[in-house]
Design a protein around this motif. Sequence first.
Motif, PDB file in Angstrom:
ATOM      1  N   LEU A   1       1.278  -1.296   0.154  1.00 32.51           N
ATOM      2  CA  LEU A   1      -0.114  -0.037  -0.139  1.00 32.51           C
ATOM      3  C   LEU A   1       1.000   1.225   0.153  1.00 32.51           C
ATOM      4  O   LEU A   1       0.524   2.454  -0.484  1.00 32.51           O
ATOM      5  CB  LEU A   1      -1.003  -0.181   1.352  1.00 32.51           C
ATOM      6  N   GLY A   2       1.593   1.252   0.822  1.00 30.99           N
ATOM      7  CA  GLY A   2       2.591   2.196   0.751  1.00 30.99           C
ATOM      8  C   GLY A   2       3.293   3.301  -0.738  1.00 30.99           C
ATOM      9  O   GLY A   2       3.122   4.035  -0.952  1.00 30.99           O
ATOM     10  N   LEU A   3       3.767   1.558  -1.255  1.00 28.99           N
ATOM     11  CA  LEU A   3       4.128   1.516  -2.873  1.00 28.99           C
ATOM     12  C   LEU A   3       3.535   1.755  -4.011  1.00 28.99           C
ATOM     13  O   LEU A   3       3.458   2.728  -4.919  1.00 28.99           O
ATOM     14  CB  LEU A   3       5.399   0.283  -2.887  1.00 28.99           C
ATOM     15  N   THR A   4       1.849   1.708  -3.659  1.00 24.83           N
ATOM     16  CA  THR A   4       0.885   2.133  -4.647  1.00 24.83           C
ATOM     17  C   THR A   4       1.075   3.266  -5.597  1.00 24.83           C
ATOM     18  O   THR A   4       0.803   3.603  -6.324  1.00 24.83           O
ATOM     19  CB  THR A   4      -0.376   1.852  -4.176  1.00 24.83           C
ATOM     20  N   PRO A   5       1.606   4.613  -4.353  1.00 21.46           N
ATOM     21  CA  PRO A   5       1.070   5.291  -5.000  1.00 21.46           C
ATOM     22  C   PRO A   5       2.571   6.345  -5.926  1.00 21.46           C
ATOM     23  O   PRO A   5       2.049   6.864  -7.406  1.00 21.46           O
ATOM     24  CB  PRO A   5       1.158   7.042  -3.779  1.00 21.46           C
ATOM     25  N   ALA A   6       3.563   5.362  -5.402  1.00 22.20           N
ATOM     26  CA  ALA A   6       4.674   5.465  -6.511  1.00 22.20           C
ATOM     27  C   ALA A   6       4.680   4.598  -7.641  1.00 22.20           C
ATOM     28  O   ALA A   6       4.921   5.065  -9.267  1.00 22.20           O
ATOM     29  CB  ALA A   6       5.875   5.226  -5.449  1.00 22.20           C
ATOM     30  N   MET A   7       3.569   3.463  -7.559  1.00 26.98           N
ATOM     31  CA  MET A   7       3.933   2.741  -8.994  1.00 26.98           C
ATOM     32  C   MET A   7       2.777   3.365  -9.966  1.00 26.98           C
ATOM     33  O   MET A   7       2.858   3.094 -10.843  1.00 26.98           O
ATOM     34  CB  MET A   7       3.382   1.319  -8.262  1.00 26.98           C
ATOM     35  N   LEU A   8       1.564   3.537  -9.523  1.00 24.74           N
ATOM     36  CA  LEU A   8       0.648   3.903 -10.351  1.00 24.74           C
ATOM     37  C   LEU A   8       1.121   5.281 -10.588  1.00 24.74           C
ATOM     38  O   LEU A   8       0.823   5.778 -12.068  1.00 24.74           O
ATOM     39  CB  LEU A   8      -1.027   4.808  -9.344  1.00 24.74           C
TER      40      LEU A   8
ATOM     41  N   HIS B   1       1.765   6.267 -15.087  1.00 23.47           N
ATOM     42  CA  HIS B   1       0.486   7.800 -14.825  1.00 23.47           C
ATOM     43  C   HIS B   1      -0.940   6.881 -14.774  1.00 23.47           C
ATOM     44  O   HIS B   1      -1.163   7.483 -15.984  1.00 23.47           O
ATOM     45  CB  HIS B   1       0.477   7.563 -16.350  1.00 23.47           C
ATOM     46  N   ILE B   2      -1.179   5.887 -13.736  1.00 21.12           N
ATOM     47  CA  ILE B   2      -2.161   5.663 -13.601  1.00 21.12           C
ATOM     48  C   ILE B   2      -2.815   6.792 -12.108  1.00 21.12           C
ATOM     49  O   ILE B   2      -2.437   6.014 -10.855  1.00 21.12           O
ATOM     50  CB  ILE B   2      -2.693   4.379 -12.893  1.00 21.12           C
ATOM     51  N   TYR B   3      -3.336   7.504 -12.118  1.00 20.95           N
ATOM     52  CA  TYR B   3      -3.822   8.818 -11.214  1.00 20.95           C
ATOM     53  C   TYR B   3      -5.245   9.175 -11.672  1.00 20.95           C
ATOM     54  O   TYR B   3      -5.900   8.993 -12.698  1.00 20.95           O
ATOM     55  CB  TYR B   3      -2.582   9.091 -10.967  1.00 20.95           C
TER      56      TYR B   3
ATOM     57  N   ARG C   1      10.412  11.714 -10.512  1.00 23.65           N
ATOM     58  CA  ARG C   1      11.983  11.367  -9.551  1.00 23.65           C
ATOM     59  C   ARG C   1      11.735  10.468  -8.014  1.00 23.65           C
ATOM     60  O   ARG C   1      11.958  10.247  -7.725  1.00 23.65           O
ATOM     61  CB  ARG C   1      12.608  12.542  -9.398  1.00 23.65           C
ATOM     62  N   THR C   2      10.396  11.757  -7.172  1.00 23.79           N
ATOM     63  CA  THR C   2       9.726  10.577  -6.377  1.00 23.79           C
ATOM     64  C   THR C   2       9.801   8.784  -5.976  1.00 23.79           C
ATOM     65  O   THR C   2       9.955   8.397  -5.349  1.00 23.79           O
ATOM     66  CB  THR C   2       9.494  12.029  -5.822  1.00 23.79           C
ATOM     67  N   ALA C   3       8.614   8.885  -7.354  1.00 23.04           N
ATOM     68  CA  ALA C   3       7.987   7.805  -6.697  1.00 23.04           C
ATOM     69  C   ALA C   3       9.612   6.380  -7.127  1.00 23.04           C
ATOM     70  O   ALA C   3       9.906   5.368  -6.123  1.00 23.04           O
ATOM     71  CB  ALA C   3       7.737   7.409  -8.694  1.00 23.04           C
ATOM     72  N   TYR C   4      10.366   6.778  -8.369  1.00 15.59           N
ATOM     73  CA  TYR C   4      11.582   6.256  -7.981  1.00 15.59           C
ATOM     74  C   TYR C   4      12.505   5.751  -7.130  1.00 15.59           C
ATOM     75  O   TYR C   4      13.322   5.335  -6.907  1.00 15.59           O
ATOM     76  CB  TYR C   4      12.090   6.971  -9.437  1.00 15.59           C
TER      77      TYR C   4
END
Length: 268
Positions: free
Chosen positions: A32-39, A43-45, A55-58
Motif C-alpha cells: 500500500l505504501g508503494l502503490t502511489p509511486a507505482m501508479l 501514469h495511473i492516477y 523522481r520521487t516515485a523512483y
Amino acid sequence: LPAPTPPPVKGWGGLSRYHIIGTGLMFLAILLGLTPAMLSLGHIYITKEDAMPERTAYNTIVFCLAAVPAAMSQLYKEHTLTRLRQPIDRNALNLVLSVFQLLFAIVVSPLAYGLQGMGDGPGWTTLYPSKSIGENFSHSVSCFLGTLDEETMKNGYPEIAECDWAWSLVLLHVLSIISVGVAIDKLAAATKVMYRGVSFGIMLAVLLMFIYQIRDQWCEYGPLVSSFHLTSTAILIVGAEIYHRVSLADSTFETTYPEIGDLYDDED
C-alpha cells in the motif's frame, strides 16, 4: 491465566498463525505504501495532484528495495545461529557484522551513488557520476563541519545543499541507534514494552514526515496519496502487534560429549 501459546503451523519453520497473519499484514502495508509511486510511474492516477513526481516515485521504490539485502542478511544470520546451536557473544557478533556492513557499503556506494538522479530525465546518469563520490564525501564532511562554501552549496549539485542542521541530524541519528540498542538490552525480558515502543516510533516517524510534507509545498500530495500512506501505517502497526503477540520459540543449546570407549577392552 495467560493465554495458551498457539502451536506452530506445519511447514512454516516453527511460526504460529499469529506470525503468519502479522507478516502478511506487514507485507500488505508495504504494498500500500508503494502503490502511489507505482501508479504515478504508470501514469495511473485520479487527479493531477495525486501523482507523485517521477523522481520521487523512483526513489521511493529504490529506498524500499534497499531493505531487501538487509532482510536477507538478517534471515541468514538467524538461520546460521539456529544451525550452529551454540552460545555466541552478541557483542562480538554485532562488531563483526558492523565491520562487514561498513566494508560492503564502501564497495557498493560508488555503484549506488548514481541512482540519486533516477527519474530526472534521459540524462539522469550524468547527474551523480560514480567518479565524483570521493569529492562528494569530502563535501559532505565540510557540510557536516559547517565549512562548505556557498558556491558549492548552491551550484555544486543538482539540488541546493542544506548544511544548517547537518551535525544535529547526524548526532540525533547516532543517539537514536544507541538508545534502541540500550533499550533492547535492558528490556529484553519485557518484550511487549519494547514492541510498543517500536509501534510508537513508527507513528512518530509518520507524523513528522507528514508535517514535513505540509511545510514543503513541493512535496505536498493530494488526499489519495495521504490516505494510502496513513492506511499503510495503520496496517503496519496492526501487523506488528499481531506478529509479536506470541514470542518465537527460544533456541536451546545442548552440549554433546563424544562417547568414550571401554578403557579395559585391551587388557582382556
